[in-house]
Design an enzyme around this catalytic site. Structure first.
Site, PDB file in Angstrom:
ATOM      1  NE  ARG A  94      -7.093 -10.630   2.203  1.00 44.79           N
ATOM      2  CZ  ARG A  94      -5.726 -10.643   1.809  1.00 44.79           C
ATOM      3  NH1 ARG A  94      -5.333  -9.937   0.795  1.00 44.79           N
ATOM      4  NH2 ARG A  94      -4.882 -11.447   2.466  1.00 44.79           N
ATOM      5  CB  CYS A 128      -6.718  -9.391  -5.244  1.00 48.86           C
ATOM      6  SG  CYS A 128      -5.437  -9.544  -6.312  1.00 48.86           S
ATOM      7  CG  HIS A 141      -4.349 -14.313  -2.365  1.00 50.15           C
ATOM      8  ND1 HIS A 141      -3.885 -14.618  -1.001  1.00 50.15           N
ATOM      9  CD2 HIS A 141      -3.998 -13.081  -2.684  1.00 50.15           C
ATOM     10  CE1 HIS A 141      -3.821 -13.468  -0.666  1.00 50.15           C
ATOM     11  NE2 HIS A 141      -3.893 -12.470  -1.549  1.00 50.15           N
ATOM     12  CD  GLN A 158      -8.202 -10.508  -2.313  1.00 49.12           C
ATOM     13  OE1 GLN A 158      -6.921  -9.991  -1.799  1.00 49.12           O
ATOM     14  NE2 GLN A 158      -9.109  -9.970  -2.260  1.00 49.12           N
ATOM     15  NE  ARG A 203       1.335 -12.272   0.418  1.00 53.64           N
ATOM     16  CZ  ARG A 203       0.909 -11.305  -0.168  1.00 53.64           C
ATOM     17  NH1 ARG A 203       1.440 -10.188  -0.428  1.00 53.64           N
ATOM     18  NH2 ARG A 203      -0.566 -11.217  -0.111  1.00 53.64           N
ATOM     19  CG  ASP A 207      -4.036 -10.797  -9.870  1.00 55.94           C
ATOM     20  OD1 ASP A 207      -3.758  -9.738  -9.515  1.00 55.94           O
ATOM     21  OD2 ASP A 207      -3.483 -11.644  -9.579  1.00 55.94           O
TER      22      ASP A 207
HETATM   23  N1  NVA Z   1      -1.079 -12.426  -8.351  1.00 56.81           N
HETATM   24  C1  NVA Z   1      -0.641 -11.426  -7.674  1.00 56.81           C
HETATM   25  C2  NVA Z   1      -1.612 -11.114  -6.499  1.00 56.81           C
HETATM   26  C3  NVA Z   1      -1.174 -10.223  -5.368  1.00 56.81           C
HETATM   27  C4  NVA Z   1      -2.155 -10.073  -4.206  1.00 56.81           C
HETATM   28  C5  NVA Z   1       0.816 -11.680  -7.064  1.00 56.81           C
HETATM   29  O1  NVA Z   1       1.008 -12.782  -6.765  1.00 56.81           O
HETATM   30  O2  NVA Z   1       1.598 -10.935  -7.062  1.00 56.81           O
HETATM   31  N1   CP Z   2      -4.427  -8.636  -2.088  1.00 56.52           N
HETATM   32  C1   CP Z   2      -3.292  -8.697  -1.492  1.00 56.52           C
HETATM   33  O1   CP Z   2      -2.909  -9.981  -0.832  1.00 56.52           O
HETATM   34  O2   CP Z   2      -2.697  -7.530  -1.097  1.00 56.52           O
HETATM   35  P1   CP Z   2      -1.158  -7.479  -0.542  1.00 56.52           P
HETATM   36  O3   CP Z   2      -0.216  -8.037  -1.317  1.00 56.52           O
HETATM   37  O4   CP Z   2      -0.798  -6.076  -0.236  1.00 56.52           O
HETATM   38  O5   CP Z   2      -1.195  -8.185   0.789  1.00 56.52           O
END
Ligand code: NVA
Ligand code: CP
Length: 325
Positions: free
Chosen positions: A304, A276, A148, A151, A121, A236
């Protein structure tokens, strides 16, 4: 595919001698493979809930590289790897040499020489691409600024469980043209549905991707037209990780882009709501919607775990139809 540990380990040995297969976006698998993966995830969920043990990844390790925060991704990968008999290690950029500037190429060569699979990540999508290029084992994108995909595996699985195939349906994504939006766009192509996107001006998704996926995607600048008759509504956060300082500006730009009960009323009567998570109640979604009867967000989050177990199996052992016996 069976739940035989012995058969799975034989297949893992064959797979380990091949070029590693990565999962950086949904486009890395064919539509048929993605459909198989979702079916397998549903099967694995039932198997796990019946207290059956399936541990084909015994003695294997997953490296989890995190440059950003996480709850769901970390817990689901760590728990999933454990349930499959393997081990996972949490590698924060704060504690590894990656965070002190060791080149991605060097880190990828070293980490992949000691584990069986890697999950990352991070910020730039080019970082996971570079890591994958130099990795001798499969690499999974667990969120970048652009995509992502993990997800969306859970989201597609959740739709199938609730409503059956999503092929031919219409989904609406409300909000920022961000990593989630881009993965929803990929999903529209790979799972054969139409995606309406409602974003404020200046926050639209990537223009090249829009052009490429134009047959499956329609862009709107207001919610009402975008959700009309839709089978699934999703949204989101307005400011993603790394954009915290833009929160206040974005609150103004996105103020007309909340999914509330009036918005849900314009969708199909049978529509479901997904997010998500983490969610900001009364910003991108009203409390009544996220905690209401059309919301499937808790199952979506749990899925997930199951979807990523199927992904770990697919990358280390293989999908049912892609491996020789
Ligand atoms: N768009 C959000 C998704 C988190 C799972 C982010 O990147 O923070
Ligand atoms: N939806 C998701 O990826 O959640 P986290 O940021 O908690 O991993």
């Amino acid at each position: 595919m069976s739940f035989s540990n012995e058969e799975a380990r034989k297949k893992a040995k064959i797979q380990a001698n091949k070029e590693p297969r990565h999962f950086l976006t949904l486009m890395d698998f064919t539509p048929e493979e993605l459909t198989q993966l979702i079916a397998r995830a549903i099967e694995m969920k039932k198997h796990w809930k019946s207290f059956e043990v399936y541990e084909p990844l015994r003695n294997m390790s997953l490296a989890m590289v995190f440059d950003k925060s996480s709850t769901r991704t970390r817990v689901s990968f760590e728990s999933g790897m454990n349930q499959l008999g393997g081990h996972s290690m949490f590698l924060s950029s704060r504690d590894t040499q990656l965070g002190r500037g060791e080149p991605i190429e060097d880190s990828a060569r070293v980490i992949s020489s000691m584990v069986d699979i890697v999950m990352i990540r991070t910020f730039g999508h080019d970082i996971v691409e570079k890591f994958a290029e130099y990795s001798s084992v499969p690499v999974i994108n667990a969120l970048t600024d652009d995509y992502h995909p993990c997800q969306l595996l859970a989201d597609m699985m959740t739709y199938v469980e609730h409503r059956g195939s999503i092929s031919g349906k219409t989904a609406t994504y409300v909000g920022d043209g961000n990593n989630m939006c881009h993965s929803w766009m990929n999903a529209a192509r790979q799972f054969n549905f139409h995606l309406n996107i409602a974003s404020p001006k200046g926050y639209e998704p990537n223009a090249e991707l829009l052009e490429e996926l134009g047959d499956n995607v329609t862009l709107f600048n207001n919610i009402d037209d975008a959700v009309d008759g839709s089978n699934l509504i999703t949204t989101d956060v307005w400011a993603s990780m790394g954009q915290e300082e833009e929160q206040k500006t974005r609150e103004k730009s996105f103020k007309d882009f909340m999914v509330n009960s009036a918005v849900m009323a314009k969708a199909d009567d049978n529509a479901i709501f997904m997010h998500c998570l983490p969610a900001h109640r009364e910003e991108e979604v009203s409390t009544a919607v996220i905690d209401g009867p059309q919301s499937v967000v808790w199952e979506e989050a749990e899925n997930r775990l199951h979807a990523q177990k199927a992904l770990l199996e697919a990358l280390i052992i293989g999908l049912p139809n892609t491996l020789e016996a």
